[in-house]
Design a protein around this motif. Sequence first.
Motif, mmCIF file in Angstrom:
data_model
loop_
_atom_site.group_PDB
_atom_site.id
_atom_site.type_symbol
_atom_site.label_atom_id
_atom_site.label_comp_id
_atom_site.label_asym_id
_atom_site.label_seq_id
_atom_site.Cartn_x
_atom_site.Cartn_y
_atom_site.Cartn_z
ATOM 1 N N ILE A 1 -39.566 -32.491 27.591
ATOM 2 C CA ILE A 1 -40.197 -31.590 28.479
ATOM 3 C C ILE A 1 -39.420 -30.687 29.285
ATOM 4 C CG2 ILE A 1 -41.891 -31.461 30.470
ATOM 5 C CD1 ILE A 1 -43.277 -34.056 29.088
ATOM 6 N N ALA A 2 -38.256 -31.373 29.592
ATOM 7 C CA ALA A 2 -37.537 -30.559 30.594
ATOM 8 C C ALA A 2 -36.763 -29.579 29.898
ATOM 9 C CB ALA A 2 -36.502 -31.551 31.141
ATOM 10 N N THR A 3 -36.335 -29.781 28.376
ATOM 11 C CA THR A 3 -35.915 -28.832 27.426
ATOM 12 C C THR A 3 -36.756 -27.513 27.644
ATOM 13 O OG1 THR A 3 -34.581 -30.272 26.619
ATOM 14 C CG2 THR A 3 -35.108 -28.305 25.616
ATOM 15 N N ALA A 4 -38.166 -27.899 27.360
ATOM 16 C CA ALA A 4 -38.979 -26.805 27.121
ATOM 17 C C ALA A 4 -39.051 -26.005 28.491
ATOM 18 C CB ALA A 4 -40.532 -27.369 27.019
ATOM 19 N N GLU A 5 -39.010 -26.581 29.426
ATOM 20 C CA GLU A 5 -39.382 -25.849 30.911
ATOM 21 C C GLU A 5 -37.938 -25.264 31.337
ATOM 22 O OE1 GLU A 5 -41.965 -25.604 32.893
ATOM 23 O OE2 GLU A 5 -42.997 -26.758 31.466
ATOM 24 N N THR A 6 -36.842 -25.636 30.848
ATOM 25 C CA THR A 6 -35.592 -24.874 30.892
ATOM 26 C C THR A 6 -35.375 -23.658 30.234
ATOM 27 O OG1 THR A 6 -34.452 -26.906 31.573
ATOM 28 C CG2 THR A 6 -32.869 -25.092 30.890
ATOM 29 N N LEU A 7 -35.917 -23.753 28.874
ATOM 30 C CA LEU A 7 -35.778 -22.525 27.809
ATOM 31 C C LEU A 7 -36.802 -21.448 28.584
ATOM 32 C CD1 LEU A 7 -35.261 -24.168 24.358
ATOM 33 C CD2 LEU A 7 -33.553 -23.628 26.195
ATOM 34 N N ARG A 8 -37.804 -21.816 28.960
ATOM 35 C CA ARG A 8 -39.011 -20.914 29.493
ATOM 36 C C ARG A 8 -38.369 -19.996 30.734
ATOM 37 N NH1 ARG A 8 -43.309 -25.460 28.512
ATOM 38 N NH2 ARG A 8 -44.085 -24.840 26.413
ATOM 39 N N VAL A 9 -37.455 -20.868 31.485
ATOM 40 C CA VAL A 9 -36.722 -20.150 32.811
ATOM 41 C C VAL A 9 -35.720 -19.364 32.049
ATOM 42 C CG1 VAL A 9 -35.045 -20.448 34.566
ATOM 43 C CG2 VAL A 9 -37.215 -21.948 34.422
ATOM 44 N N LEU A 10 -34.754 -19.759 31.241
ATOM 45 C CA LEU A 10 -34.043 -18.911 30.683
ATOM 46 C C LEU A 10 -34.728 -17.575 29.710
ATOM 47 C CD1 LEU A 10 -31.548 -21.431 28.984
ATOM 48 C CD2 LEU A 10 -31.064 -19.932 30.891
ATOM 49 N N GLU B 1 -40.378 -21.916 18.465
ATOM 50 C CA GLU B 1 -40.704 -21.317 19.627
ATOM 51 C C GLU B 1 -39.275 -21.272 20.412
ATOM 52 O OE1 GLU B 1 -43.329 -21.659 23.885
ATOM 53 O OE2 GLU B 1 -43.616 -23.193 22.364
ATOM 54 N N ALA B 2 -38.175 -22.171 20.454
ATOM 55 C CA ALA B 2 -37.021 -21.879 21.298
ATOM 56 C C ALA B 2 -36.430 -20.632 20.698
ATOM 57 C CB ALA B 2 -36.181 -23.270 21.193
ATOM 58 N N GLY B 3 -36.311 -20.702 19.242
ATOM 59 C CA GLY B 3 -35.610 -19.493 19.019
ATOM 60 C C GLY B 3 -35.972 -18.271 19.516
ATOM 61 N N GLU B 4 -37.404 -18.001 19.353
ATOM 62 C CA GLU B 4 -38.109 -16.721 19.955
ATOM 63 C C GLU B 4 -37.756 -16.635 21.473
ATOM 64 O OE1 GLU B 4 -39.965 -13.373 20.099
ATOM 65 O OE2 GLU B 4 -39.472 -14.564 18.469
ATOM 66 N N LEU B 5 -37.820 -17.852 22.096
ATOM 67 C CA LEU B 5 -37.504 -17.682 23.809
ATOM 68 C C LEU B 5 -36.137 -17.367 24.014
ATOM 69 C CD1 LEU B 5 -39.136 -21.068 24.833
ATOM 70 C CD2 LEU B 5 -40.036 -18.672 25.595
ATOM 71 N N LEU B 6 -35.160 -17.704 23.093
ATOM 72 C CA LEU B 6 -33.634 -17.199 23.580
ATOM 73 C C LEU B 6 -33.191 -16.122 22.497
ATOM 74 C CD1 LEU B 6 -32.366 -20.888 23.552
ATOM 75 C CD2 LEU B 6 -32.881 -19.582 25.542
ATOM 76 N N ARG B 7 -34.160 -15.462 22.016
ATOM 77 C CA ARG B 7 -33.650 -14.439 20.963
ATOM 78 C C ARG B 7 -32.577 -13.533 21.637
ATOM 79 N NH1 ARG B 7 -35.841 -9.354 20.613
ATOM 80 N NH2 ARG B 7 -37.646 -9.971 22.155
ATOM 81 N N HIS C 1 -29.977 -13.997 22.924
ATOM 82 C CA HIS C 1 -29.324 -14.360 24.271
ATOM 83 C C HIS C 1 -27.783 -13.873 24.534
ATOM 84 C CE1 HIS C 1 -26.797 -17.750 23.617
ATOM 85 N NE2 HIS C 1 -27.997 -18.416 22.861
ATOM 86 N N PRO C 2 -27.375 -13.666 25.332
ATOM 87 C CA PRO C 2 -26.116 -13.177 25.610
ATOM 88 C C PRO C 2 -25.045 -14.333 25.705
ATOM 89 C CG PRO C 2 -27.058 -12.978 27.739
ATOM 90 C CD PRO C 2 -28.109 -13.489 26.786
ATOM 91 N N TRP C 3 -25.161 -15.420 26.143
ATOM 92 C CA TRP C 3 -24.298 -16.462 26.455
ATOM 93 C C TRP C 3 -23.557 -16.974 25.339
ATOM 94 C CZ3 TRP C 3 -29.771 -17.200 28.125
ATOM 95 C CH2 TRP C 3 -29.810 -16.655 29.381
ATOM 96 N N ARG C 4 -22.296 -17.278 25.739
ATOM 97 C CA ARG C 4 -21.067 -17.679 24.801
ATOM 98 C C ARG C 4 -20.488 -18.928 25.149
ATOM 99 N NH1 ARG C 4 -19.632 -13.820 21.111
ATOM 100 N NH2 ARG C 4 -20.415 -11.771 21.393
ATOM 101 N N ARG C 5 -20.595 -19.244 26.777
ATOM 102 C CA ARG C 5 -19.850 -20.453 27.017
ATOM 103 C C ARG C 5 -20.712 -21.437 28.089
ATOM 104 N NH1 ARG C 5 -14.685 -20.409 25.101
ATOM 105 N NH2 ARG C 5 -13.940 -22.135 26.578
ATOM 106 N N PHE C 6 -21.232 -22.213 27.683
ATOM 107 C CA PHE C 6 -22.283 -23.138 28.428
ATOM 108 C C PHE C 6 -21.507 -24.482 29.113
ATOM 109 C CE2 PHE C 6 -25.966 -26.146 28.220
ATOM 110 C CZ PHE C 6 -26.344 -25.949 29.480
ATOM 111 N N VAL C 7 -21.393 -24.464 30.480
ATOM 112 C CA VAL C 7 -21.043 -25.891 31.079
ATOM 113 C C VAL C 7 -21.924 -26.468 31.804
ATOM 114 C CG1 VAL C 7 -20.152 -24.537 33.302
ATOM 115 C CG2 VAL C 7 -18.866 -26.746 32.400
ATOM 116 N N VAL C 8 -21.797 -27.982 31.957
ATOM 117 C CA VAL C 8 -22.853 -28.437 32.559
ATOM 118 C C VAL C 8 -21.806 -29.449 33.632
ATOM 119 C CG1 VAL C 8 -24.507 -30.367 32.532
ATOM 120 C CG2 VAL C 8 -24.618 -28.651 30.974
ATOM 121 N N LEU C 9 -22.517 -29.604 34.985
ATOM 122 C CA LEU C 9 -21.662 -30.269 35.986
ATOM 123 C C LEU C 9 -22.775 -31.158 36.345
ATOM 124 C CD1 LEU C 9 -20.929 -27.095 36.032
ATOM 125 C CD2 LEU C 9 -19.521 -28.100 37.978
ATOM 126 N N GLY C 10 -22.485 -32.434 36.967
ATOM 127 C CA GLY C 10 -23.625 -33.221 37.475
ATOM 128 C C GLY C 10 -23.366 -34.731 37.424
#
Length: 241
Positions: A210-219, A18-24, A26-35
């Motif tokens: 669960i948070a991963t699933a919700e995040t990928l659905r938002v993306l 399912e993740a691969g289909e949700l993100l099929r 996708h255009p992103w090349r550089r992902f950063v996380v702050l926090g």
Amino acid sequence: MTSTLTEATDPWCLRPGEAGELLREHPWRRFVVLGDSVAEGLCEPVDGYPDVQWADRIAAELRAVRPDLAYLNLGRRGLRAHEVRATQLADALAFGPDLALVVCGGNNVLRPGYDPDAVDAELAAMVTALHDAGADVMTVGMFDVSHSPAVPDMLRAGLGERMRRLSRHTRAVAERLGTLHVHLTDHPLVADPSLYSGDGRHGNARSDAIATAETLRVLAAHLTSLRSAQDGPRREPDPAG
């Protein structure tokens, strides 16, 4: 009684593929996380769920679709919102992200003196700088850890009120600044004790799944809106030819 759930059978998690289909495509090349520690990832193991924290899981799913994705996680435990901005924003901008996740405020609300306006200002400054640099930005309303069995009863009500206030304020900042927002605070399982670690401050491997699933659905919803905008309105054929 020990739970027999695993990620593969958990109805709140993604199904295989399912993740691969949700993100099929996708255009992103550089992902950063702050926090803070939620971004860094303090993931208490749970039988049946991979011992991989939330942000790392998002990066792995993005990279599964686009193997050349670059990923930088700047999250560090214990930081309040102003410390996240002071110690991480410059490095995040230097990385040149096109997708960013900002998670802050949790350590502020652990203290009774939480100042929502001050946290809002720090979050808005980070979001604005990342937007101006060309990144899509995600914010998050976190799971309400006051439901954790490890939180003392005498602290539960006050912590819960501050957690929900932080979530409302973060959502308002997201709406004002146009971020992609992952709202976990009102998740149907928020009061389920199986989501929380033994330290009373964090989730565990199940809540990260669960948070991963919700995040990928938002993306995925964002990707759908981008594709619709690119396709434009359909023109009806001219009957006159």
